[in-house]
Write an enzyme that holds these catalytic residues in place. Structure first.
Site, short mmCIF file in Angstrom:
data_model
loop_
_atom_site.label_atom_id
_atom_site.label_comp_id
_atom_site.label_asym_id
_atom_site.label_seq_id
_atom_site.Cartn_x
_atom_site.Cartn_y
_atom_site.Cartn_z
N ASN A 3 -12.46 -3.83 3.12
CA ASN A 3 -13.58 -2.76 3.65
C ASN A 3 -14.69 -2.74 2.32
O ASN A 3 -14.87 -2.94 0.75
CB ASN A 3 -12.58 -1.31 2.67
CG ASN A 3 -12.12 -1.17 4.13
OD1 ASN A 3 -11.91 -1.46 5.74
ND2 ASN A 3 -10.90 -1.44 4.01
N VAL A 31 -11.25 2.39 -4.36
CA VAL A 31 -11.44 1.99 -5.27
C VAL A 31 -12.56 0.48 -5.28
O VAL A 31 -12.27 -0.74 -4.48
CB VAL A 31 -9.77 1.47 -5.12
CG1 VAL A 31 -9.77 0.74 -6.79
CG2 VAL A 31 -8.38 2.25 -5.12
N ASP A 85 0.79 -1.14 0.13
CA ASP A 85 0.14 0.28 0.46
C ASP A 85 0.87 1.07 -0.07
O ASP A 85 1.92 1.21 1.11
CB ASP A 85 -0.75 -0.02 0.94
CG ASP A 85 -1.97 1.22 0.85
OD1 ASP A 85 -1.78 2.11 0.82
OD2 ASP A 85 -3.54 0.07 1.23
N ILE A 86 0.31 2.33 -0.84
CA ILE A 86 1.12 3.63 -1.03
C ILE A 86 1.44 4.74 0.78
O ILE A 86 2.41 5.04 0.00
CB ILE A 86 1.21 4.40 -2.02
CG1 ILE A 86 -0.20 4.53 -2.19
CG2 ILE A 86 1.62 3.65 -3.11
CD1 ILE A 86 -0.04 5.66 -3.53
N HIS A 137 -7.06 -5.91 2.75
CA HIS A 137 -5.90 -5.72 2.79
C HIS A 137 -4.86 -6.70 4.25
O HIS A 137 -5.71 -7.22 5.42
CB HIS A 137 -5.55 -4.10 4.10
CG HIS A 137 -6.33 -2.95 3.25
ND1 HIS A 137 -6.25 -1.88 3.22
CD2 HIS A 137 -7.73 -2.68 2.97
CE1 HIS A 137 -6.62 -1.38 2.48
NE2 HIS A 137 -8.13 -1.80 2.42
N HIS A 162 -10.28 -5.67 -3.28
CA HIS A 162 -8.96 -5.87 -2.12
C HIS A 162 -8.86 -5.91 -0.65
O HIS A 162 -9.68 -5.55 -0.19
CB HIS A 162 -8.31 -4.79 -2.96
CG HIS A 162 -8.89 -3.57 -2.30
ND1 HIS A 162 -9.59 -2.70 -2.67
CD2 HIS A 162 -8.28 -2.46 -0.87
CE1 HIS A 162 -9.78 -1.80 -1.75
NE2 HIS A 162 -9.19 -1.68 -1.51
#
Length: 118
Positions: free
Chosen positions: A89, A98, A32-33, A104, A102
Site C-alpha cells: 500500500n 505506517v 499482522d496483529i 503484506h 512493508h
C-alpha cells in the site's frame, strides 16, 4: 521523513513484541496483529523507506530482498502451492498507515477482489 521511530522500527528492535515468522540481515517478517486472511504476514526492510516507490528508486536490491523474503514466508506458511498475494500500500488513499514500507503476504484461503469497498 521525520526522525521519529516508526512502529515497525520499534518492532524490529524488539521494543514491541511481535510474532516473528522470519528474519535475515536485510528484512524482518512478522504476523499482522489484525489479519485480513488466514495467513497475513508483514515483510519490512530493516532500513526505513517511506513506501515502495521510494524503496525502488533508492535501493532496488533491498526491494528484491523484500520480495525474496515474501516468497520465503509463503514457503514457511505452506501457501506456495495454493497461492498467495503480495501487496504494497502506497500512501493514505491506498490504506498505508505506517510510513515504513512493508509488504503484506496474504493467503491460506480464497482471497477477495481488489478495489473499492462495498
Amino acid at each position: 521523513m521525520s526522525d521519529a521511530e516508526t512502529l515497525f522500527e520499534r518492532i524490529i528492535a524488539g521494543e514491541i513484541p511481535s510474532d516473528v515468522v522470519y528474519e535475515d540481515d536485510t528484512t524482518f517478517a512478522f504476523r499482522d496483529i489484525r489479519p485480513q486472511a488466514r495467513v497475513h504476514v508483514l515483510v519490512v526492510p530493516r532500513k526505513r523507506y517511506r513506501n515502495v516507490a521510494e524503496l525502488a528508486a533508492a535501493d532496488p536490491q533491498l526491494l528484491a530482498d523484500v520480495l525474496k523474503t515474501a516468497r520465503k514466508v509463503a514457503e514457511l506458511e505452506g501457501i506456495t502451492e495454493s497461492g498467495y498475494r503480495v501487496v504494497f500500500n502506497t500512501d493514505a488513499d491506498a490504506g498505508q498507515t505506517v510510513f515504513h514500507v512493508h509488504a503484506h503476504v496474504l493467503g491460506g484461503e480464497q482471497l477477495g477482489l481488489f478495489g473499492r469497498h462495498g
